[in-house]
Scaffold this motif. Structure first.
Motif, PDB file in Angstrom:
ATOM      1  N   GLY A  53     -11.312   1.092  21.417  1.00 56.79           N
ATOM      2  CA  GLY A  53     -12.540   1.731  20.927  1.00 56.79           C
ATOM      3  C   GLY A  53     -12.242   2.627  19.738  1.00 56.79           C
ATOM      4  O   GLY A  53     -12.831   2.473  18.651  1.00 56.79           O
ATOM      5  N   SER A  54     -11.310   3.576  19.922  1.00 53.48           N
ATOM      6  CA  SER A  54     -11.048   4.581  18.893  1.00 53.48           C
ATOM      7  C   SER A  54     -10.484   3.949  17.619  1.00 53.48           C
ATOM      8  O   SER A  54     -10.844   4.350  16.511  1.00 53.48           O
ATOM      9  CB  SER A  54     -10.043   5.615  19.416  1.00 53.48           C
ATOM     10  OG  SER A  54     -10.567   6.204  20.577  1.00 53.48           O
ATOM     11  N   GLY A 153     -12.623   8.389  23.671  1.00 50.80           N
ATOM     12  CA  GLY A 153     -12.220   6.979  23.852  1.00 50.80           C
ATOM     13  C   GLY A 153     -10.904   6.911  24.593  1.00 50.80           C
ATOM     14  O   GLY A 153      -9.965   6.249  24.159  1.00 50.80           O
ATOM     15  N   GLY A 360     -15.935   2.530  25.135  1.00 49.91           N
ATOM     16  CA  GLY A 360     -14.871   1.823  25.849  1.00 49.91           C
ATOM     17  C   GLY A 360     -14.877   2.096  27.343  1.00 49.91           C
ATOM     18  O   GLY A 360     -15.902   2.433  27.943  1.00 49.91           O
ATOM     19  N   GLN A 372     -13.377  -6.349  24.099  1.00 50.24           N
ATOM     20  CA  GLN A 372     -14.474  -6.856  23.279  1.00 50.24           C
ATOM     21  C   GLN A 372     -15.589  -5.821  23.148  1.00 50.24           C
ATOM     22  O   GLN A 372     -16.098  -5.563  22.056  1.00 50.24           O
ATOM     23  CB  GLN A 372     -15.029  -8.087  23.987  1.00 50.24           C
ATOM     24  CG  GLN A 372     -15.188  -9.280  23.122  1.00 50.24           C
ATOM     25  CD  GLN A 372     -15.824 -10.422  23.889  1.00 50.24           C
ATOM     26  OE1 GLN A 372     -16.907 -10.837  23.541  1.00 50.24           O
ATOM     27  NE2 GLN A 372     -15.195 -10.933  24.916  1.00 50.24           N
TER      28      GLN A 372
HETATM   29  P1  FAD Z   1      -7.701   1.893  25.866  1.00 47.67           P
HETATM   30  O1  FAD Z   1      -7.494   0.728  24.963  1.00 47.67           O
HETATM   31  O2  FAD Z   1      -7.076   1.880  27.203  1.00 47.67           O
HETATM   32  O3  FAD Z   1      -7.233   3.185  25.078  1.00 47.67           O
HETATM   33  C1  FAD Z   1      -7.287   4.460  25.623  1.00 47.67           C
HETATM   34  C2  FAD Z   1      -6.505   5.389  24.724  1.00 47.67           C
HETATM   35  O4  FAD Z   1      -6.680   6.734  25.157  1.00 47.67           O
HETATM   36  C3  FAD Z   1      -5.001   5.124  24.739  1.00 47.67           C
HETATM   37  O5  FAD Z   1      -4.506   5.256  23.445  1.00 47.67           O
HETATM   38  C4  FAD Z   1      -4.468   6.232  25.625  1.00 47.67           C
HETATM   39  O6  FAD Z   1      -3.131   6.575  25.337  1.00 47.67           O
HETATM   40  C5  FAD Z   1      -5.418   7.355  25.254  1.00 47.67           C
HETATM   41  N1  FAD Z   1      -5.538   8.427  26.247  1.00 47.67           N
HETATM   42  C6  FAD Z   1      -5.405   8.357  27.584  1.00 47.67           C
HETATM   43  N2  FAD Z   1      -5.607   9.567  28.140  1.00 47.67           N
HETATM   44  C7  FAD Z   1      -5.878  10.417  27.125  1.00 47.67           C
HETATM   45  C8  FAD Z   1      -6.178  11.802  27.055  1.00 47.67           C
HETATM   46  N3  FAD Z   1      -6.244  12.564  28.146  1.00 47.67           N
HETATM   47  N4  FAD Z   1      -6.380  12.350  25.835  1.00 47.67           N
HETATM   48  C9  FAD Z   1      -6.313  11.587  24.713  1.00 47.67           C
HETATM   49  N5  FAD Z   1      -6.047  10.275  24.726  1.00 47.67           N
HETATM   50  C10 FAD Z   1      -5.846   9.698  25.911  1.00 47.67           C
HETATM   51  N6  FAD Z   1     -10.102  -7.078  27.439  1.00 47.67           N
HETATM   52  C11 FAD Z   1     -10.571  -8.145  26.775  1.00 47.67           C
HETATM   53  O7  FAD Z   1     -11.705  -8.090  26.281  1.00 47.67           O
HETATM   54  N7  FAD Z   1      -9.839  -9.277  26.637  1.00 47.67           N
HETATM   55  C12 FAD Z   1      -8.594  -9.383  27.137  1.00 47.67           C
HETATM   56  O8  FAD Z   1      -7.944 -10.414  27.002  1.00 47.67           O
HETATM   57  C13 FAD Z   1      -8.050  -8.265  27.825  1.00 47.67           C
HETATM   58  N8  FAD Z   1      -6.809  -8.318  28.339  1.00 47.67           N
HETATM   59  C14 FAD Z   1      -6.299  -7.250  29.008  1.00 47.67           C
HETATM   60  C15 FAD Z   1      -5.027  -7.333  29.540  1.00 47.67           C
HETATM   61  C16 FAD Z   1      -4.498  -6.257  30.239  1.00 47.67           C
HETATM   62  C17 FAD Z   1      -3.116  -6.353  30.811  1.00 47.67           C
HETATM   63  C18 FAD Z   1      -5.261  -5.072  30.382  1.00 47.67           C
HETATM   64  C19 FAD Z   1      -4.683  -3.898  31.122  1.00 47.67           C
HETATM   65  C20 FAD Z   1      -6.523  -4.988  29.872  1.00 47.67           C
HETATM   66  C21 FAD Z   1      -7.070  -6.080  29.175  1.00 47.67           C
HETATM   67  N9  FAD Z   1      -8.356  -6.037  28.642  1.00 47.67           N
HETATM   68  C22 FAD Z   1      -8.853  -7.114  27.955  1.00 47.67           C
HETATM   69  C23 FAD Z   1      -9.178  -4.842  28.804  1.00 47.67           C
HETATM   70  C24 FAD Z   1      -9.040  -3.951  27.566  1.00 47.67           C
HETATM   71  O9  FAD Z   1      -7.682  -3.699  27.278  1.00 47.67           O
HETATM   72  C25 FAD Z   1      -9.736  -2.613  27.772  1.00 47.67           C
HETATM   73  O10 FAD Z   1     -11.069  -2.842  28.137  1.00 47.67           O
HETATM   74  C26 FAD Z   1      -9.673  -1.821  26.478  1.00 47.67           C
HETATM   75  O11 FAD Z   1      -8.343  -1.449  26.229  1.00 47.67           O
HETATM   76  C27 FAD Z   1     -10.546  -0.569  26.558  1.00 47.67           C
HETATM   77  O12 FAD Z   1     -10.439   0.104  25.346  1.00 47.67           O
HETATM   78  P2  FAD Z   1     -10.515   1.699  25.305  1.00 47.67           P
HETATM   79  O13 FAD Z   1     -10.411   2.080  23.871  1.00 47.67           O
HETATM   80  O14 FAD Z   1     -11.660   2.177  26.072  1.00 47.67           O
HETATM   81  O15 FAD Z   1      -9.239   2.166  26.113  1.00 47.67           O
END
Ligand code: FAD
Ligand code: NAI
Length: 511
Positions: A53-54, A153, A360, A372
Motif C-alpha cells: 500500500g505505502s 499502511g 491495505g 492487489q
Molecule cells: P504489507 O505489505 O505487509 O506492509 C506492511 C508494512 O508495514 C511493512 O513494511 C512492515 O514492515 C511495516 N510495519 C509493520 N509494523 C509497523 C509499525 N508498527 N510501524 C511502521 N511500519 C510497520 N496478495 C496478492 O494479491 N497476490 C499474491 O500473490 C499474494 N501472495 C502472498 C504471499 C505471501 C507469502 C503473503 C504473506 C502474502 C501474499 N499476498 C498476496 C498478500 C499481500 O502480500 C498483502 O495483502 C499485502 O502485502 C498487504 O499490503 P500492505 O501494504 O497492507 O502490508
C-alpha cells in the motif's frame, strides 16, 4: 527479397530500441537526479509502512507538494507473491527486495525515512511515537514525529487465534526472515533425520513437514516444498526418499476458498498426484514442540481428537490486527464496532478522524486483504494527495486574485481579473472532483506445484472471466509476476534465479 530486408531491418531496429530502453533504465536507476530540499511551508505527510500500500502511494505521489516522512522497520519493499519460492531457494530472497532508499532517492523532493516501528499514534496531539527496535541503537531510539496528514499502511500480523504453542513452535511466512528460517529448518530436519543411530520413529517425525492453513500461502508453500523434495532432495539425500512427507491441515471442508469450485478440485487432485496429504475439516487446537493436537470432523459429523508429529510446522492461517492499529482504534469512538482493522470511508479516511487515512491489510473493507487491493488503494491515495495539493494551490491563487480585484479601481483590470477568477474556479471544481475508491479485481493466481498454477481471471473490467489450471497457466503465472516485480533490477534477478534453478537445481546447504 524486399520483404525479407524489411523484416531484417525491423528486427535490428527493435533490438536497438530494446537495448537503448534497457541502457536508459539501468543508467537512470544508478544516477538519481538532485532533489529539492524539504520545504517548511509544505504540509508534512507521514506514511507508515513500506509494503504494497505505502510503496504504491509513494511511487505515484508528487513529493514536490509535501514533506514526506516514511516510517517502517523494514527498509525495503518485499514482493510477497514470490516469498514462498524463497523458502526452498527457487528464488534468492534479495531478488524480491527493493531497497526503500532507491525508491525515495528517485523522488522529486527529498523524502525522510526512519527505520522504526510506530508504537503509538496520538490522534489528539497529531504525533506518531516511533521506536528503533533494530539490533544497533544510538543514544536516541525512541522519539515522536508530528504530522499534518497521516497514512497508516502497517499491514497485519500473523493470526494465531490464541492457540497455545503456535507462537513458540511454528514458523510463519510473512517476512524475508521467515522464509530464511524455514529454508534453514527444512535442511536441519533432514540432516538431523540422517544422524547416526537416529531412531525410525524420530526419522519419521523429523521428515514430516506440516503446513496449517489451506489459503493461498499454505498451498503455495506446500507446493514449493514438495517440488524441492521431488527435484532436488530425493536425488541428493536418497536416505530420506521414502519418508519425506508434506501434510496440509485445513479447518474448512476445502482449500483455497476464494477460487472457483473447478480450480479447488483441480488443486486437491494435483496435490494428491504430487503425494501431498490434504487434511480438510481438521482444526489445530494445540501445538507443542514436536506435535500438533487436531480435531477432525468425521463424515457423520462426529469429532475425533488426534496427535500429529512434525519436524517442521509452518503456520499460515491469515491475518490479525497489529497492536499499534488496535491502540489507534481504541482512541476513536467511531471504530468501536470494527474488528478486522481500521474502518475507512470511500476515500480511505479513517472513520472518526480528520487527516488520517488507512490502506491495505490494516484497513477493514469489503475486499480481501491482498496486494492487489493494497496497491490499488495506494495509487488512489497518490491521486487524492496530488489533487488535494493542486486544489490548495488554486485556492491560494483565487484568494490572491480576489484580493487584487477588491483593491483594483481600474475597470479593464477588474474585467480581466473577474475572467481569470472564473476560469480558476472552473479548474478548481475539476480537480476537486475525485471519485471514491473503486477496486477493480483482476483475478486470483496461485502456484500449486509440479509446474502448474491455477488462475481465476477477470478480463476487460470483469466483462469476461476465466478459470484455468495447468502448465500453461503456470507460464502465465510466471510472466505475470515477473512483469509485476518492482524494478528492472528485480526482474533480471528473478529471471536469473529461475534459470539457475532449472540449470543447476536448488542449493541444499543449510545456511
Ligand atoms: P504489507 O505489505 O505487509 O506492509 C506492511 C508494512 O508495514 C511493512 O513494511 C512492515 O514492515 C511495516 N510495519 C509493520 N509494523 C509497523 C509499525 N508498527 N510501524 C511502521 N511500519 C510497520 N496478495 C496478492 O494479491 N497476490 C499474491 O500473490 C499474494 N501472495 C502472498 C504471499 C505471501 C507469502 C503473503 C504473506 C502474502 C501474499 N499476498 C498476496 C498478500 C499481500 O502480500 C498483502 O495483502 C499485502 O502485502 C498487504 O499490503 P500492505 O501494504 O497492507 O502490508
Ligand atoms: P487465508 O486467510 O487465506 O487462509 C487461512 C486458512 O487457514 C483458512 O482457510 C482457515 O480456514 C485456515 N485455518 C485457520 N485456523 C485454522 C486452524 N486452527 N486449523 C486449521 N486451519 C485453520 O490466509 P493466507 O493464505 O495467509 O492469506 C492471507 C491473505 O493473503 C489472503 O487474503 C490471501 O488471498 C492473500 N494471499 C494471496 C495469494 C495469492 O493470490 N496467490 C498468496 C498468499 C496470500
Amino acid at each position: 527479397f524486399r520483404v525479407l530486408r524489411f523484416i531484417w531491418r525491423l528486427t535490428w531496429l527493435s533490438t536497438l530500441g530494446g537495448a537503448a530502453y534497457l541502457a536508459y533504465h539501468i543508467y537512470d536507476s544508478k544516477h538519481p537526479p538532485e532533489q529539492l530540499p524539504l520545504d517548511p511551508t509544505k504540509k508534512t505527510l507521514v506514511v507508515l509502512g513500506s509494503g504494497w500500500g505505502s510503496i504504491s502511494l509513494l511511487k505515484k505521489l508528487d513529493t514536490e507538494d509535501y514533506n514526506v516522512v516514511v516510517i517502517s522497520p523494514r527498509n525495503f519493499f518485499l514482493f510477497t507473491p514470490l516469498l514462498p519460492s524463497c523458502t526452498t531457494g527457487t528464488i534468492e530472497h534479495r531478488s524480491i527486495m527493493e531497497p526503500l532508499r532507491h525508491i525515495i532517492r528517485h523522488k522529486k523532493r527529498a523524502v525522510k525515512y526512519y527505520e522504526a516501528e510506530a508504537t503509538k499514534i496520538d490522534v489528539d496531539r497529531r504525533v506518531v511515537k516511533i521506536n528503533d527496535f533494530s539490533d544497533v541503537k544510538g543514544n536516541v531510539s525512541e522519539t515522536e514525529v508530528p504530522f499534518d496528514y497521516l497514512v497508516v499502511g502497517v499491514g497485519a500480523e500473523n493470526a494465531t487465534f490464541g492457540i497455545p504453542g503456535v507462537k513458540e513452535n511454528a514458523c510463519f511466512l510473512k517476512e524475508i526472515g521467515d522464509a530464511q528460517q524455514i529454508r534453514k529448518k527444512v535442511m536441519d530436519c533432514i540432516e538431523t533425520a540422517t544422524f547416526k543411530d537416529q531412531t525410525e520413529e524420530e526419522k519419521d517425525r523429523l521428515l514430516h513437514m506440516v503446513v496449517v492453513g489451506g489459503g493461498p500461502t499454505g498451498i503455495e508453500f506446500a507446493a514449493e516444498l514438495q517440488d524441492f523434495f521431488e527435484e532436488d532432495l530425493r536425488k541428493w539425500v536418497p536416505d530420506i526418499a521414502d519418508r519425506f512427507k508434506v501434510t496440509l491441515v485445513e479447518a474448512l471442508p476445502n482449500v483455497l476458498p476464494m477460487f472457483s469450485k473447478a480450480l479447488i478440485d483441480y488443486t486437491e487432485k494435483t496435490f494428491k498426484d504430487e503425494n501431498i496429504t490434504v487434511r480438510t475439516k481438521t482444526m489445530v487446537k494445540k501445538v507443542t514442540d514436536k506435535n500438533i493436537e487436531v480435531e477432525a470432523t468425521q463424515p457423520d459429523g462426529s469429532k475425533v481428537k488426534e496427535n500429529i508429529n512434525y519436524g517442521l510446522l509452518v503456520w499460515a492461517t491469515g491475518n490479525a490486527v497489529r497492536s499499534v492499529v488496535r491502540d489507534l482504534m481504541g482512541q476513536i469512538p467511531a471504530q468501536k464496532n470494527s474488528r478486522r482493522g481500521l474502518a475507512v470511508n470511500d476515500y480511505l479516511v479513517v472513520d472518526g478522524t480528520d487527516g488520517i487515512w488507512a490502506l491495505g491489510d490494516c484497513s477493514a473493507t469489503k475486499y480481501a486483504p491482498t496486494a492487489q487491493v493494497a496497491s490499488q488503494q495506494g495509487n488512489f491515495l497518490a491521486r487524492l494527495f496530488n489533487s488535494m495539493a493542486k486544489t490548495q494551490a488554486v485556492e491560494e491563487e483565487l484568494r490572491s486574485l480576489d484580493a487584487r480585484l477588491q483593491a483594483s479601481t481600474d475597470d479593464a483590470e477588474k474585467t480581466l481579473l473577474t475572467a481569470e477568477i472564473n476560469a480558476k474556479g472552473r479548474s478548481l471544481s475539476k480537480v476537486k472532483q475525485l471519485s471514491p475508491f473503486q477496486y477493480s479485481h483482476q483475478g486470483s493466481l496461485a502456484y500449486i506445484g509440479a509446474d502448474r498454477a491455477v488462475a481465476d481471471l477477470n478480463w476487460f473490467g470483469g466483462a469476461i472471466s476465466s478459470a484455468t489450471g495447468g502448465e500453461l497457466t503456470y507460464l502465465f503465472w510466471r510472466s505475470a509476476y515477473v512483469s509485476m516485480v518492482f524494478s528492472l533490477r528485480n526482474r533480471i534477478l528473478v529471471l536469473t534465479d529461475w534459470l539457475k534453478t532449472k540449470t543447476f537445481g536448488r542449493d541444499v546447504s543449510r545456511e
